[in-house]
Design a protein around this motif. Structure first.
Motif, short mmCIF file in Angstrom:
data_model
loop_
_atom_site.label_atom_id
_atom_site.label_comp_id
_atom_site.label_asym_id
_atom_site.label_seq_id
_atom_site.Cartn_x
_atom_site.Cartn_y
_atom_site.Cartn_z
N LEU A 184 0.45 -1.16 -0.59
CA LEU A 184 0.19 0.03 0.45
C LEU A 184 0.67 1.16 0.69
O LEU A 184 0.73 2.33 -0.89
N ALA A 201 0.98 3.26 -2.98
CA ALA A 201 0.54 2.38 -3.91
C ALA A 201 1.69 1.03 -4.41
O ALA A 201 0.93 0.64 -6.11
N VAL A 231 0.21 -2.51 -5.64
CA VAL A 231 -1.28 -2.73 -6.09
C VAL A 231 -1.82 -3.29 -7.64
O VAL A 231 -0.48 -1.94 -8.66
N VAL A 239 -8.92 1.73 -3.23
CA VAL A 239 -7.81 1.05 -2.30
C VAL A 239 -7.69 2.31 -1.20
O VAL A 239 -7.18 3.66 -1.83
N LEU A 254 -7.27 6.06 -3.69
CA LEU A 254 -7.18 5.22 -4.92
C LEU A 254 -8.03 5.18 -5.09
O LEU A 254 -8.87 4.32 -5.02
N VAL A 284 -5.65 10.27 -7.01
CA VAL A 284 -5.29 9.80 -5.65
C VAL A 284 -6.15 10.58 -4.35
O VAL A 284 -5.18 11.80 -5.05
N TYR A 305 4.29 8.15 -6.56
CA TYR A 305 3.47 7.01 -7.45
C TYR A 305 4.11 6.30 -8.98
O TYR A 305 4.03 6.88 -9.86
#
Length: 824
Positions: free
Chosen positions: A716, A731, A734, A745, A762, A773, A786
């Protein structure tokens, strides 16, 4: 040579298993697996005989667990609902007897049309539900939970049984509770070199009708909320050594043959310790009706009439409701709460479940890696476990472990431990006996990371700096071999032989010295230079040794690049080299290439070599354990995540989640928990059976639970370069298939190494190919990265500004509250 009780146990269980329907008895799941594919091969280094190995359950250590947070003793629940309070001398099982047909219905042997299912309540609460359908219309549901009672809040297990009848069921039946000598963990854990055996023999079994409770040897057994109408206890009154006599003097034989119990209230067996009792409650049901029974298993020490009254003082409904409220609040409202979309919602449930396992495995704040053979304190395991607890939001437990129990393991003596000084060593008897030289690095690492998480206001590290952190760092500086490496020792047993040095120890030592030096900087102590010198000196020695090994392997013609388990293992390409994964996780020496760019490249190539040779779904550790390694698989998955390979991470994670709920011959073997080792036969549903013995540790394994918490958390988000250029990856693990259109998320109130919480959401819009996000909580002055996993980045914006993109990494400046990424 087998002892008498081991030989008799082996014969009785084998004959009971082969008799099956002719004379059924509740043979536990682990014995059924052993007899299904018998092998005479056993670990002669640990056990005297094959019978001793069987009685110790050396091969199939799978079960579920219930327990009370911060209390000492856990209880195990077997695949057919058998309950074993770990340190008591009995186990409890349920069964049905049908008088009309004379049939005995056992969940261990469901028979034609019958079935047994198990689940955790609400998918994550520590309440085990077992459902047995007889195939003749009856259904028995058992709910097993551990809770406390009375003003002293002493432990008990509450076992709640309920029988319902379908349209075609017989009207009459007996709900029975059996008290047995063998439980989910085995019969007697007896092995060479053990300081203390776990002896479950039942030499005395007594029923007290006036109190509706059972006495087992010298302790209390189950207490019934209503007295049974029929009962019988069975032993060996004439001291027979004939296994056949145990099959005849049995409540299961008497029920099957004569439809009765002997009515005796006391039995002894001074030969094999296999006393057995059955207690029965007749019922008569119409369709849709139910019959219920509550059984209380005293786990703490109880004695006398006042204690019995206290044990019974609270209604069972109230106890269950209070237990559910406590665990629901603790696991779903307190601490870190990851919220994941439907395709991976089970990962969030498992996150909560593993949190609960660690809370149950803690004894007054001392976290233990298991409920049975590992029910004691290791610096190594508890360092990882405490760090996982702190980052999952269970701060009080982490503070107790690190601030009290780690400090209590610091040695002030002036003697020697093998080649090393005693003063300054973090470790108890385990670490001293096996010369586990990794423990100082792990202790310093965990203490330093927790100080970061708590922030400067807590002054956690300041309270432990001198003598504990400073003395532990100086021990690492002064207790190394002529090459500057830590001495030969066993450390983590998955590394190989104890007569060789292991890079695992040095990697941990560097991580610990780094944290100690950074803490000294934060505190402004005069030892900053001294500690950085110790780090640099150990770094030089470790890097030089690794370079020598790599050069020597190249000289010998090795075409694959890999770091073996240590410098004494040049060219040894086997599964013990998994220790190199610690370079990435948990030690993060790759951040800033702390050992040099060439070592960093070699460590990354080592991950490729490990994956190519030893991953078959999960990590196969054939060199030492001859079994899969669940926590090793999670370590490798985490290393792949940090090394920038989320696909391998996802594959390894998927296998590990499945390994927590294995199915063997149609029956669920465990419910979201991992052994230290996962047996090849169970992993393959007996499609693969080794040609030699294998090793099995405890379940649930606290280190594995901690690794799962750490991995999901870092999937995460995770921190990077916290001391030079602090930033945070959002993330990073993810995967695209995790987040369908419109799904979210999120995580909130998550502790960070920056001393302040972090939270974000997210959201994925598949039609627009856009990820948005929202950052809800963040430490101040922090930039973000990210790494977009959905596809190549086309545009990235925040507040109308275009963001820089480096490869797949979107660079997000400090203070950003929302950004959007459109991908191709």
């Amino acid at each position: 040579m087998a002892e008498t009780h081991e030989r008799i146990f082996y014969e009785v269980m084998w004959r009971s298993w082969t008799a099956k329907g002719d004379s059924p008895s509740p043979v536990p799941w682990w014995l059924q697996q052993a007899f299904h594919r018998w092998t005479d091969s056993f670990d002669a280094g640990s056990f005297e005989s094959k019978e001793g190995a069987l009685a110790s359950n050396a091969l199939y250590r799978y079960w579920s667990m219930v327990g009370v947070k911060d209390h000492r003793q856990e209880s195990l629940v077997g695949q057919a609902g058998e309950i074993e309070p770990v340190y008591d001398k009995y186990s409890v099982a349920f069964l049905l007897y049908e008088p009309s047909s004379g049939a005995l219905r056992l969940p261990q042997l469901p028979g034609p049309g019958g079935s047994v299912e198990q689940r955790m309540e609400a998918a994550h609460l520590p309440v085990v539900e077992t459902v047995f359908r007889t195939g003749t219309g009856f259904e028995v549901t058992q709910r097993t939970l551990a809770t406390t009672v009375g003003v002293r809040q002493r432990d008990l297990v509450l076992n709640r049984l309920s029988v319902t009848a379908g349209a075609d069921a017989p009207r009459d039946g007996w709900l029975c509770v059996a008290v047995l000598p063998a439980g989910p963990s085995g019969f007697q854990r007896h092995y060479r070199g053990a300081a203390q055996d776990t002896d479950r023999r039942l030499t005395l079994l007594r029923y007290l009708p006036q109190e509706a409770r059972v006495v087992t040897n010298t302790g209390w057994g189950p207490v019934f909320d209503r007295a049974p109408e029929q009962y019988g206890v069975y032993g060996n009154p004439d001291f027979s050594q004939d296994p056949g006599s145990y099959l005849v003097r049995s409540p299961f034989h008497e029920l099957t043959v004569g439809g009765k119990l002997n009515g005796a209230d006391e039995a002894t067996d001074q030969v094999a310790g296999m006393c057995t009792g059955v207690f029965a409650w007749p019922f008569r049901l119409e369709e849709g009706e139910s019959f219920s029974l509550d059984v209380r298993l005293p786990v703490d020490t109880y004695s006398g009439a006042d204690d019995l009254a206290e044990l019974r003082s609270a209604p069972a409904d109230d106890l269950e409701a209070a237990n559910r409220e406590f665990w629901t609040r603790k696991l779903t409202q307190e601490g870190v709460q990851p919220r994941l979309p439907a395709p991976v919602a089970h990962l969030a449930d498992l996150f909560r479940q593993t949190r609960g396992q660690l809370l149950v495995l803690s004894d007054s704040g001392q976290i233990h890696p298991g409920p049975t053979v590992y029910d004691s304190f290791w610096i190594r395991d508890s360092s990882v476990e405490a760090t996982a607890c702190s980052l999952a939001g269970d701060t009080a437990l982490a503070r107790a472990q690190l601030g009290t129990h780690h400090r209590g393991a610091f040695n002030f003596g002036r003697g020697r431990i093998g080649p090393c000084a005693e003063y300054g060593f973090f470790g108890g008897q385990h670490e001293k006996d096996d010369q586990e030289w990794d423990s100082n690095g792990q202790a310093l690492w965990a203490l330093g990371r927790f100080d970061r998480t708590q922030g400067p206001g807590a002054a956690f590290g300041a309270g432990l700096y001198n003598p504990y952190i400073l003395g532990g760092a100086r021990w690492l500086r002064d207790n190394r071999d002529q090459y500057g490496l830590l001495h030969s020792g066993w450390s983590a047993e998955h590394l190989g032989e104890r007569d060789k040095p292991h890079y695992w120890d040095d990697i941990w030592g560097l991580a610990g010295l780094y944290e100690a030096a950074r803490l000294a900087e934060r505190l402004g102590t005069p030892e900053v230079g001294e500690l950085w010198w110790a780090f640099d000196d150990m770094k030089r020695a470790t890097a030089a040794s690794m370079r020598w090994v790599l050069d020597e392997q190249s000289r010998r013609g090795e075409w694959e690049t890999f770091l073996p388990t240590g410098p004494g293992d040049v060219g040894r390409l086997d599964s013990t080299m998994i220790g190199a994964a610690a370079y990435f996780h948990p030690c993060r020496l790759h951040m800033g290439s702390k050992l040099g760019d060439d070592i960093d490249r070699a460590a990354r190539f080592t991950l490729d070599t490990l994956y190519g040779h030893f991953v078959r779904g999960g990590y196969r550790h054939e060199a030492a354990w001859n079994a899969y390694g669940p926590y090793l698989t999670l370590q490798l998955a985490h290393a792949c995540l940090l090394a920038g390979d989320p696909q391998r991470m996802d594959d390894l994670l998927g296998w590990t989640v499945g390994a927590g709920t294995p199915v063997a011959r149609g029956q669920r073997a465990a419910l979201g928990a991992w052994n230290e080792q996962h047996a090849f036969p169970i992993a393959s549903d007996f499609a693969e059976f080794p040609d030699r013995f294998w090793y099995m540790g405890d379940m649930p394994h606290g280190w594995a639970a901690a690794e799962y918490l750490l991995l999901v958390r870092d999937i995460l988000f995770f921190e990077a370069d916290e001391d030079r250029d602090p930033h945070l990856y959002i993330a990073p693990g993810v995967r695209p298939h995790w987040v369908p259109d419109g799904e979210t998320v999120s995580v909130s109130d998550a502790p960070t190494l920056f001393g302040a919480p972090f939270g974000y959401r997210l959201t994925h819009d598949t039609a627009a190919r856009t990820v948005t996000v929202d950052i809800d909580q963040s430490p101040p002055h922090l930039r973000y990265v990210y790494p977009c996993r959905f596809g190549p980045v086309r545009t990235a914006t925040a507040g109308g500004r275009t963001l820089d993109v480096t490869g797949a990494d979107v660079q997000v400046p400090p203070g950003t509250r929302r950004f959007s990424v459109r991908y191709a």
